[in-house]
Design a protein around this motif. Sequence first.
Motif, PDB file in Angstrom:
ATOM      1  N   VAL A 126     -66.078  13.792 -29.393  1.00  0.00           N
ATOM      2  CA  VAL A 126     -65.037  12.798 -29.108  1.00  0.00           C
ATOM      3  C   VAL A 126     -63.665  13.342 -29.490  1.00  0.00           C
ATOM      4  CG1 VAL A 126     -64.133  10.522 -29.749  1.00  0.00           C
ATOM      5  CG2 VAL A 126     -66.585  10.817 -29.331  1.00  0.00           C
ATOM      6  N   PHE A 127     -63.574  13.970 -30.658  1.00  0.00           N
ATOM      7  CA  PHE A 127     -62.301  14.516 -31.124  1.00  0.00           C
ATOM      8  C   PHE A 127     -61.825  15.643 -30.203  1.00  0.00           C
ATOM      9  CE2 PHE A 127     -59.622  17.075 -34.033  1.00  0.00           C
ATOM     10  CZ  PHE A 127     -58.729  16.079 -34.416  1.00  0.00           C
ATOM     11  N   PHE A 128     -62.756  16.447 -29.723  1.00  0.00           N
ATOM     12  CA  PHE A 128     -62.443  17.544 -28.803  1.00  0.00           C
ATOM     13  C   PHE A 128     -61.826  16.974 -27.517  1.00  0.00           C
ATOM     14  CE2 PHE A 128     -63.416  20.604 -25.485  1.00  0.00           C
ATOM     15  CZ  PHE A 128     -63.199  21.831 -26.084  1.00  0.00           C
ATOM     16  N   VAL A 129     -62.452  15.943 -26.971  1.00  0.00           N
ATOM     17  CA  VAL A 129     -61.940  15.306 -25.749  1.00  0.00           C
ATOM     18  C   VAL A 129     -60.579  14.673 -26.011  1.00  0.00           C
ATOM     19  CG1 VAL A 129     -62.341  13.446 -24.084  1.00  0.00           C
ATOM     20  CG2 VAL A 129     -64.242  14.916 -24.799  1.00  0.00           C
ATOM     21  N   ASP A 165     -50.930   7.651 -34.625  1.00  0.00           N
ATOM     22  CA  ASP A 165     -51.655   6.381 -34.709  1.00  0.00           C
ATOM     23  C   ASP A 165     -52.487   6.114 -33.458  1.00  0.00           C
ATOM     24  OD1 ASP A 165     -50.516   5.877 -37.184  1.00  0.00           O
ATOM     25  OD2 ASP A 165     -48.781   4.847 -36.315  1.00  0.00           O
ATOM     26  N   ILE A 166     -52.193   6.853 -32.387  1.00  0.00           N
ATOM     27  CA  ILE A 166     -52.949   6.671 -31.142  1.00  0.00           C
ATOM     28  C   ILE A 166     -54.132   7.629 -31.161  1.00  0.00           C
ATOM     29  CG2 ILE A 166     -52.861   6.769 -28.629  1.00  0.00           C
ATOM     30  CD1 ILE A 166     -49.896   6.238 -28.775  1.00  0.00           C
ATOM     31  N   ILE A 167     -55.308   7.093 -31.318  1.00  0.00           N
ATOM     32  CA  ILE A 167     -56.509   7.923 -31.393  1.00  0.00           C
ATOM     33  C   ILE A 167     -57.558   7.394 -30.422  1.00  0.00           C
ATOM     34  CG2 ILE A 167     -56.109   8.616 -33.782  1.00  0.00           C
ATOM     35  CD1 ILE A 167     -58.129   6.523 -34.651  1.00  0.00           C
ATOM     36  N   LEU A 168     -58.462   8.275 -30.061  1.00  0.00           N
ATOM     37  CA  LEU A 168     -59.563   7.895 -29.176  1.00  0.00           C
ATOM     38  C   LEU A 168     -60.654   7.249 -30.024  1.00  0.00           C
ATOM     39  CD1 LEU A 168     -61.138   7.820 -26.552  1.00  0.00           C
ATOM     40  CD2 LEU A 168     -61.728  10.233 -26.883  1.00  0.00           C
ATOM     41  N   GLU A 169     -60.787   5.949 -29.863  1.00  0.00           N
ATOM     42  CA  GLU A 169     -61.777   5.212 -30.640  1.00  0.00           C
ATOM     43  C   GLU A 169     -62.934   4.813 -29.738  1.00  0.00           C
ATOM     44  OE1 GLU A 169     -59.573   2.777 -34.049  1.00  0.00           O
ATOM     45  OE2 GLU A 169     -58.862   2.221 -32.055  1.00  0.00           O
ATOM     46  N   THR A 170     -64.129   5.016 -30.216  1.00  0.00           N
ATOM     47  CA  THR A 170     -65.306   4.567 -29.483  1.00  0.00           C
ATOM     48  C   THR A 170     -66.363   4.158 -30.495  1.00  0.00           C
ATOM     49  OG1 THR A 170     -66.901   5.138 -27.757  1.00  0.00           O
ATOM     50  CG2 THR A 170     -66.304   6.884 -29.304  1.00  0.00           C
ATOM     51  N   ASN A 171     -67.030   3.077 -30.195  1.00  0.00           N
ATOM     52  CA  ASN A 171     -68.036   2.555 -31.118  1.00  0.00           C
ATOM     53  C   ASN A 171     -69.451   2.824 -30.633  1.00  0.00           C
ATOM     54  OD1 ASN A 171     -66.063   1.415 -32.839  1.00  0.00           O
ATOM     55  ND2 ASN A 171     -65.842  -0.316 -31.438  1.00  0.00           N
ATOM     56  N   THR A 172     -69.562   3.737 -29.705  1.00  0.00           N
ATOM     57  CA  THR A 172     -70.881   3.964 -29.127  1.00  0.00           C
ATOM     58  C   THR A 172     -71.043   5.425 -28.755  1.00  0.00           C
ATOM     59  OG1 THR A 172     -72.353   3.379 -27.296  1.00  0.00           O
ATOM     60  CG2 THR A 172     -70.001   3.387 -26.834  1.00  0.00           C
ATOM     61  N   ASP A 173     -72.274   5.876 -28.729  1.00  0.00           N
ATOM     62  CA  ASP A 173     -72.543   7.214 -28.205  1.00  0.00           C
ATOM     63  C   ASP A 173     -73.090   7.122 -26.783  1.00  0.00           C
ATOM     64  OD1 ASP A 173     -75.002   6.161 -28.704  1.00  0.00           O
ATOM     65  OD2 ASP A 173     -75.654   7.699 -30.124  1.00  0.00           O
ATOM     66  N   ASP A 174     -72.943   5.931 -26.176  1.00  0.00           N
ATOM     67  CA  ASP A 174     -73.306   5.743 -24.774  1.00  0.00           C
ATOM     68  C   ASP A 174     -72.188   6.334 -23.920  1.00  0.00           C
ATOM     69  OD1 ASP A 174     -74.140   4.902 -22.295  1.00  0.00           O
ATOM     70  OD2 ASP A 174     -73.448   2.848 -22.561  1.00  0.00           O
ATOM     71  N   LEU A 175     -72.520   7.340 -23.121  1.00  0.00           N
ATOM     72  CA  LEU A 175     -71.493   8.069 -22.387  1.00  0.00           C
ATOM     73  C   LEU A 175     -70.787   7.192 -21.356  1.00  0.00           C
ATOM     74  CD1 LEU A 175     -70.259  10.854 -22.351  1.00  0.00           C
ATOM     75  CD2 LEU A 175     -71.862  11.504 -20.569  1.00  0.00           C
ATOM     76  N   LYS A 176     -71.504   6.237 -20.765  1.00  0.00           N
ATOM     77  CA  LYS A 176     -70.876   5.365 -19.773  1.00  0.00           C
ATOM     78  C   LYS A 176     -69.776   4.531 -20.421  1.00  0.00           C
ATOM     79  CE  LYS A 176     -74.936   5.030 -16.769  1.00  0.00           C
ATOM     80  NZ  LYS A 176     -75.928   4.123 -16.147  1.00  0.00           N
ATOM     81  N   ARG A 177     -70.080   3.982 -21.582  1.00  0.00           N
ATOM     82  CA  ARG A 177     -69.071   3.196 -22.293  1.00  0.00           C
ATOM     83  C   ARG A 177     -67.981   4.107 -22.841  1.00  0.00           C
ATOM     84  NH1 ARG A 177     -65.467   0.983 -23.430  1.00  0.00           N
ATOM     85  NH2 ARG A 177     -65.074  -0.872 -24.681  1.00  0.00           N
ATOM     86  N   PHE A 178     -68.361   5.308 -23.259  1.00  0.00           N
ATOM     87  CA  PHE A 178     -67.393   6.263 -23.779  1.00  0.00           C
ATOM     88  C   PHE A 178     -66.367   6.631 -22.713  1.00  0.00           C
ATOM     89  CE2 PHE A 178     -66.363  10.875 -24.204  1.00  0.00           C
ATOM     90  CZ  PHE A 178     -65.494  10.762 -25.280  1.00  0.00           C
ATOM     91  N   TRP A 179     -66.820   6.777 -21.463  1.00  0.00           N
ATOM     92  CA  TRP A 179     -65.891   7.140 -20.395  1.00  0.00           C
ATOM     93  C   TRP A 179     -64.802   6.084 -20.228  1.00  0.00           C
ATOM     94  CZ3 TRP A 179     -63.931  10.899 -17.807  1.00  0.00           C
ATOM     95  CH2 TRP A 179     -63.201  10.646 -16.660  1.00  0.00           C
ATOM     96  N   ILE A 180     -65.173   4.826 -20.327  1.00  0.00           N
ATOM     97  CA  ILE A 180     -64.182   3.745 -20.234  1.00  0.00           C
ATOM     98  C   ILE A 180     -63.183   3.864 -21.376  1.00  0.00           C
ATOM     99  CG2 ILE A 180     -63.871   1.241 -20.358  1.00  0.00           C
ATOM    100  CD1 ILE A 180     -66.582   0.975 -18.967  1.00  0.00           C
ATOM    101  N   ASP A 181     -63.680   4.182 -22.573  1.00  0.00           N
ATOM    102  CA  ASP A 181     -62.786   4.370 -23.719  1.00  0.00           C
ATOM    103  C   ASP A 181     -61.852   5.558 -23.501  1.00  0.00           C
ATOM    104  OD1 ASP A 181     -63.907   2.231 -25.075  1.00  0.00           O
ATOM    105  OD2 ASP A 181     -65.413   3.471 -26.077  1.00  0.00           O
ATOM    106  N   VAL A 182     -62.354   6.605 -22.841  1.00  0.00           N
ATOM    107  CA  VAL A 182     -61.538   7.786 -22.554  1.00  0.00           C
ATOM    108  C   VAL A 182     -60.364   7.411 -21.651  1.00  0.00           C
ATOM    109  CG1 VAL A 182     -61.497   9.966 -21.263  1.00  0.00           C
ATOM    110  CG2 VAL A 182     -63.317   9.530 -22.912  1.00  0.00           C
TER     111      VAL A 182
END
Length: 579
Positions: A126-129, A165-182
């Motif tokens: 996630v941090f890499f992305v 203060d702007i960071i990529l936050e995701t509460n799941t390791d589900d890639l489909k949901r992660f993509w929306i967070d991206v």
Amino acid sequence: MSFLINMESDNLSSKVLLAVIRSVKEITPERSTNDGILALMKNKSNFYILWQRQLNNSKESRTKLLKSLTLDATYDWSYGNSIFIPTTQLSKFEFGINPLTLIISHSTVDETRYFSIQQAHFAQFVFFVEKLLTYGIAHPKHEKVWSLRVLQNVNPNFGDYISPDIILETNTDDLKRFWIDVVEYYIRIIRYVQKNNQVEAFNILQEFDCDSYRYYIFSTVNRQIEPQKTSLVSLQDIMNSYDENGVLQNFDQIKSKIYLNGVETDAIIPTLSYLLSIYPVDSTKSQREEIDKKLKFEYETFCEQSALTLEEQIKNNRTRNLAQRVIMHDVIRTDRQHPAFKDQNGIGLSLLTRILKAYEIYNPNLGYVQGMNDMVVPFIDLFIPKWNENGQPTDKEGNLIDVGDVEYKIFWYNAYFLLLLKQDESLARVAEFCKEMAAKTMKIINKISPPTSLWLHINKLTDLMWGYSDYVMLFKRSITDIWPVWSRMLCSESPNHWFVYFIAGTVVELASYMSKQQRVVITAILTEFTNFMTTIDPMKICDFAYYFMKKYYVQEPKEEEKKEVHEDLKYEFFKLYCE
């Protein structure tokens, strides 16, 4: 294939490791694996992707990893070899699932490198992305697989604009949901840069893929609305809501349910009679019967007055003379593929003519304006849905019916509809009205979809001219079955305002559709618009309007601002001058 990385212009002491995934396995086409470390590095004005093979299981520190790089080193892109390559030589990063995979594509070499990442290192992934996005190295691009497209003109200082203060936050390791967070994270970057550095925002957004943001928007809408949905309102639902006196109970609940879910076809007329205020909500069955008698009598009176008007009187009245000629001209051009209107002397065109002439008597200040014939057709379809091949109205079993039983209802439901939506006024000042609608729509798009707004600005399409006909006709011509849309519109708190959100939804879809075309000019859009409208799901656009009207309500212009809006139509970057 080997590549020479010349770093003479860079100072190795300026190397900065931006992100690292410490345990990565490369998967080759032969399914063999190689352990290594994947990293993103900045060296002065350039960004690099590093994959360093590990020949043993020791954990290399960041310092040792940096020291392992050498000047003028040759790195082979072939499978299994270490990588140290400028990001500008890459084309895209793709994500895969089961297992979590990062796929890196070269811009000039066919081979792609596949890297499997342990789920335990998802946070590092996630941090890499995040860093790829933060430094403007790549941006989201929604394809068959989720991917980030590499930008070729990277500003090395772009990341300096972004608040920590702007960071990529995701509460799941589900890639489909992660993509929306991206995508959501990238939009936060866009909004931040737009607010603090408009030029840089303009540069990065020129390459933004409108389809990715459309996907994000509609995924968000779907995620928020679908859990709330139940079923369409049925005729049985309506019938069960009457008490012993025939008074409809809980109409507000029925209205709310239609607004969210929609309504079945045979329940449209009963609900429409209340939505258009044909009947008071608290009316009894006997009171509604009396209202019907009164409405039928008044309609027949209008028809008689129209029929008794002498031809000489019409000729001497310039307004009526013009209206009569336009009516006859428009009637014979109405939906000629429709079975009701194929025969120039048939029942359908006679019915339409009587209704339009009666409206001229009913509303003498407006009379008749071009386009009213089209607005009557959906009401004819609603009350008389079946016509045989001879252009005769029939019931469900194919038996001929008398249009006189419903003709007055077609007239009044259409008249009340025009009044409620103020379409009678809109038809009288089409050009001015369409410019106002475009300005209101742009306000909404500026707020909820910056990439779409920028795409429209870049291509000089902010006047939304291709949709003028639909603004006046409420998409009657572009959507085959318009009543599911109109029913939900009429159940909103402000149907006129809801309709602007519906337009905005179609524009977001259109930007995605047209951004894939090589030439984006108004003539191309006018040509493609009909095809485009066949690709959209009107109910999804209704969901869009439902969600964003609640979440991002944009006030209508004040009376003193309206003239400036439709006469000037000038916009700042992401913001109307007239706000």
